[in-house]
Design a protein around this motif. Structure first.
Motif, PDB file in Angstrom:
ATOM      1  N   SER A   1      15.057 -15.057  -2.456  1.00 29.19           N
ATOM      2  CA  SER A   1      15.737 -13.763  -2.343  1.00 29.19           C
ATOM      3  C   SER A   1      15.404 -12.987  -1.080  1.00 29.19           C
ATOM      4  N   VAL A   2      14.436 -13.451  -0.288  1.00 30.81           N
ATOM      5  CA  VAL A   2      14.050 -12.711   0.922  1.00 30.81           C
ATOM      6  C   VAL A   2      13.994 -13.648   2.114  1.00 30.81           C
ATOM      7  N   ASP A   3      14.178 -13.055   3.282  1.00 30.19           N
ATOM      8  CA  ASP A   3      14.142 -13.816   4.535  1.00 30.19           C
ATOM      9  C   ASP A   3      12.762 -13.812   5.184  1.00 30.19           C
ATOM     10  N   LEU A   4      12.036 -12.712   4.991  1.00 28.53           N
ATOM     11  CA  LEU A   4      10.717 -12.553   5.602  1.00 28.53           C
ATOM     12  C   LEU A   4       9.761 -11.970   4.573  1.00 28.53           C
ATOM     13  N   VAL A   5       8.654 -12.666   4.348  1.00 25.54           N
ATOM     14  CA  VAL A   5       7.550 -12.092   3.584  1.00 25.54           C
ATOM     15  C   VAL A   5       6.528 -11.574   4.591  1.00 25.54           C
ATOM     16  N   ALA A   6       6.258 -10.292   4.530  1.00 26.18           N
ATOM     17  CA  ALA A   6       5.316  -9.649   5.445  1.00 26.18           C
ATOM     18  C   ALA A   6       4.086  -9.210   4.665  1.00 26.18           C
TER      19      ALA A   6
ATOM     20  N   ALA B   1      13.203   0.153  12.209  1.00 28.25           N
ATOM     21  CA  ALA B   1      13.926  -0.802  13.055  1.00 28.25           C
ATOM     22  C   ALA B   1      15.206  -1.302  12.394  1.00 28.25           C
ATOM     23  N   GLY B   2      15.563  -0.724  11.241  1.00 24.77           N
ATOM     24  CA  GLY B   2      16.838  -1.046  10.611  1.00 24.77           C
ATOM     25  C   GLY B   2      16.822  -2.138   9.572  1.00 24.77           C
ATOM     26  N   TYR B   3      15.641  -2.564   9.118  1.00 26.66           N
ATOM     27  CA  TYR B   3      15.538  -3.629   8.128  1.00 26.66           C
ATOM     28  C   TYR B   3      15.679  -3.080   6.705  1.00 26.66           C
ATOM     29  N   ARG B   4      16.041  -3.960   5.782  1.00 30.14           N
ATOM     30  CA  ARG B   4      15.997  -3.674   4.355  1.00 30.14           C
ATOM     31  C   ARG B   4      14.650  -4.165   3.828  1.00 30.14           C
ATOM     32  N   VAL B   5      13.939  -3.307   3.112  1.00 26.13           N
ATOM     33  CA  VAL B   5      12.561  -3.605   2.734  1.00 26.13           C
ATOM     34  C   VAL B   5      12.346  -3.361   1.242  1.00 26.13           C
ATOM     35  N   THR B   6      11.727  -4.339   0.595  1.00 26.02           N
ATOM     36  CA  THR B   6      11.191  -4.155  -0.746  1.00 26.02           C
ATOM     37  C   THR B   6       9.676  -4.200  -0.648  1.00 26.02           C
TER      38      THR B   6
ATOM     39  N   GLY C   1       0.816  -1.207   0.000  1.00 31.16           N
ATOM     40  CA  GLY C   1       0.000   0.000   0.000  1.00 31.16           C
ATOM     41  C   GLY C   1       0.849   1.256   0.000  1.00 31.16           C
ATOM     42  N   THR C   2       0.540   2.160   0.919  1.00 30.35           N
ATOM     43  CA  THR C   2       1.264   3.430   1.010  1.00 30.35           C
ATOM     44  C   THR C   2       2.508   3.354   1.877  1.00 30.35           C
ATOM     45  N   GLY C   3       2.833   2.161   2.398  1.00 32.58           N
ATOM     46  CA  GLY C   3       4.099   1.975   3.095  1.00 32.58           C
ATOM     47  C   GLY C   3       4.046   1.988   4.603  1.00 32.58           C
ATOM     48  N   ILE C   4       2.868   1.870   5.190  1.00 33.92           N
ATOM     49  CA  ILE C   4       2.750   1.924   6.655  1.00 33.92           C
ATOM     50  C   ILE C   4       3.547   0.791   7.300  1.00 33.92           C
ATOM     51  N   SER C   5       3.386  -0.419   6.802  1.00 36.01           N
ATOM     52  CA  SER C   5       4.113  -1.553   7.372  1.00 36.01           C
ATOM     53  C   SER C   5       5.588  -1.513   6.999  1.00 36.01           C
ATOM     54  N   SER C   6       5.899  -1.040   5.801  1.00 34.99           N
ATOM     55  CA  SER C   6       7.310  -0.907   5.412  1.00 34.99           C
ATOM     56  C   SER C   6       8.045   0.018   6.363  1.00 34.99           C
ATOM     57  N   LYS C   7       7.413   1.110   6.730  1.00 32.81           N
ATOM     58  CA  LYS C   7       8.049   2.086   7.621  1.00 32.81           C
ATOM     59  C   LYS C   7       8.363   1.469   8.978  1.00 32.81           C
TER      60      LYS C   7
ATOM     61  N   TYR D   1      14.811   6.739   3.132  1.00 28.11           N
ATOM     62  CA  TYR D   1      15.399   5.488   3.619  1.00 28.11           C
ATOM     63  C   TYR D   1      16.225   4.837   2.503  1.00 28.11           C
ATOM     64  N   ASP D   2      17.507   4.665   2.749  1.00 33.00           N
ATOM     65  CA  ASP D   2      18.382   4.046   1.760  1.00 33.00           C
ATOM     66  C   ASP D   2      18.062   2.572   1.529  1.00 33.00           C
ATOM     67  N   ASP D   3      17.491   1.922   2.545  1.00 28.34           N
ATOM     68  CA  ASP D   3      17.249   0.480   2.462  1.00 28.34           C
ATOM     69  C   ASP D   3      15.840   0.146   2.006  1.00 28.34           C
ATOM     70  N   PHE D   4      15.228   1.055   1.232  1.00 31.64           N
ATOM     71  CA  PHE D   4      13.863   0.841   0.751  1.00 31.64           C
ATOM     72  C   PHE D   4      13.818   0.904  -0.767  1.00 31.64           C
ATOM     73  N   ASP D   5      13.078  -0.030  -1.347  1.00 30.68           N
ATOM     74  CA  ASP D   5      12.730   0.080  -2.753  1.00 30.68           C
ATOM     75  C   ASP D   5      11.342  -0.508  -2.950  1.00 30.68           C
ATOM     76  N   ALA D   6      10.737  -0.226  -4.087  1.00 28.19           N
ATOM     77  CA  ALA D   6       9.370  -0.675  -4.350  1.00 28.19           C
ATOM     78  C   ALA D   6       9.277  -1.217  -5.762  1.00 28.19           C
ATOM     79  N   VAL D   7       8.462  -2.257  -5.926  1.00 28.06           N
ATOM     80  CA  VAL D   7       8.231  -2.854  -7.233  1.00 28.06           C
ATOM     81  C   VAL D   7       6.729  -3.022  -7.446  1.00 28.06           C
TER      82      VAL D   7
END
Length: 255
Positions: free
Chosen positions: A104-109, A61-66, A50-56, A85-91
């Motif tokens: 390619s990922v450790d956690l699917v949220a 907390a220091g995670y890398r998020v797609t 969505g608009t990134g509420i969960s990504s934020k 955030y340097d550790d954020f990207d979106a597809v």
């Protein structure tokens, strides 16, 4: 006929969604870290972001998020909001076709979006993109329908004025169905109390962020806002009402 298409039905509600949708309780991430062994070294795919509420929540907390989000206006809003955030990207992928690489990922949220997904196709896709031993975590804020005069009045308002409310609202799975979806890999679940304190403007925005709330020009729009004003005035304490949720989370492996 009402538009039930999950990838487009929020496109004209992005501003209200960003400003007025709730976040998630800190206890949720604490539970993932303490009980499920998730840590900030993990790569997170936030599917249906969505608009990134969960990504934020993860980024803070220091995670890398797609973020994986098919709705272009919502994805653009997330990219704008989280651009620092340097550790954020979106597809622009979907739950059943994320576009991410194998293992390619450790956690699917998945926060709030799971009830829109094709469950079988989504499970196959999540199993594909998770590394061996990776975790899937699915959660949502479920609005309480009873317990206070405000909550019960708000539910009545939606039943009366919502365009397709009974078809799309509170479609979340129960515990048994979620355990079945994870199968033998199910690792645990938890529930947390959560709430928003809303003045009238925020309450109005929260209502209008819902896809079943009639927009301006619809015959139910003005009656709905009048009913909302009356409900707020009769229930507010010190200028706000409490919009209460139970946040449910389920986690497990999909190998």
């Amino acid at each position: 006929m009402a538009d039930f298409h999950s990838t487009t039905r929020f496109s004209d509600r992005v501003d209200d969604y960003i400003r007025y949708r709730p976040d998630y309780p800190p206890a949720l991430l604490d539970w993932l870290q303490r009980e499920q062994g998730v840590d900030a070294g993990w790569r997170v795919a936030d599917v249906g972001a969505g608009t990134g509420i969960s990504s934020k929540m993860f980024l803070d907390a220091g995670y890398r998020v797609t973020a994986v989000e098919p709705n272009a206006p919502m994805r653009a809003a997330a990219e704008q909001w989280l651009r620092a955030y340097d550790d954020f990207d979106a597809v622009g992928g979907r739950a059943d076709a994320t576009g991410l690489a194998d293992a390619s990922v450790d956690l699917v949220a998945v926060a709030q979006a799971f009830h829109w997904f094709d469950e079988a196709a989504t499970r196959r896709e999540f199993a594909r993109i998770l590394r061996p031993g990776g975790l899937a975590a699915i959660w949502w804020n479920s609005r309480r329908l009873t317990g206070t005069r405000f909550l019960e009045g708000y539910e009545s308002l939606l039943q009366t004025c919502g365009t397709d409310y009974t078809s799309v609202a509170e479609r979340y799975a129960d515990d048994a169905r979620m355990r079945q979806w994870f199968g033998a890999g199910f690792r645990g679940s938890a529930s947390f109390e959560h709430s928003q304190r809303l003045d009238f403007e925020a309450l109005r925005g929260r209502l209008m962020s819902s896809s079943y709330s009639p927009k301006a020009g619809h015959p139910q729009h003005e009656p709905m806002l009048r009913a909302l004003r009356e409900l707020f005035d009769s229930c507010a304490v010190d200028g706000t009402v409490s919009f209460d949720y139970d946040t449910r989370i389920f986690a497990g492996h999909l190998g």
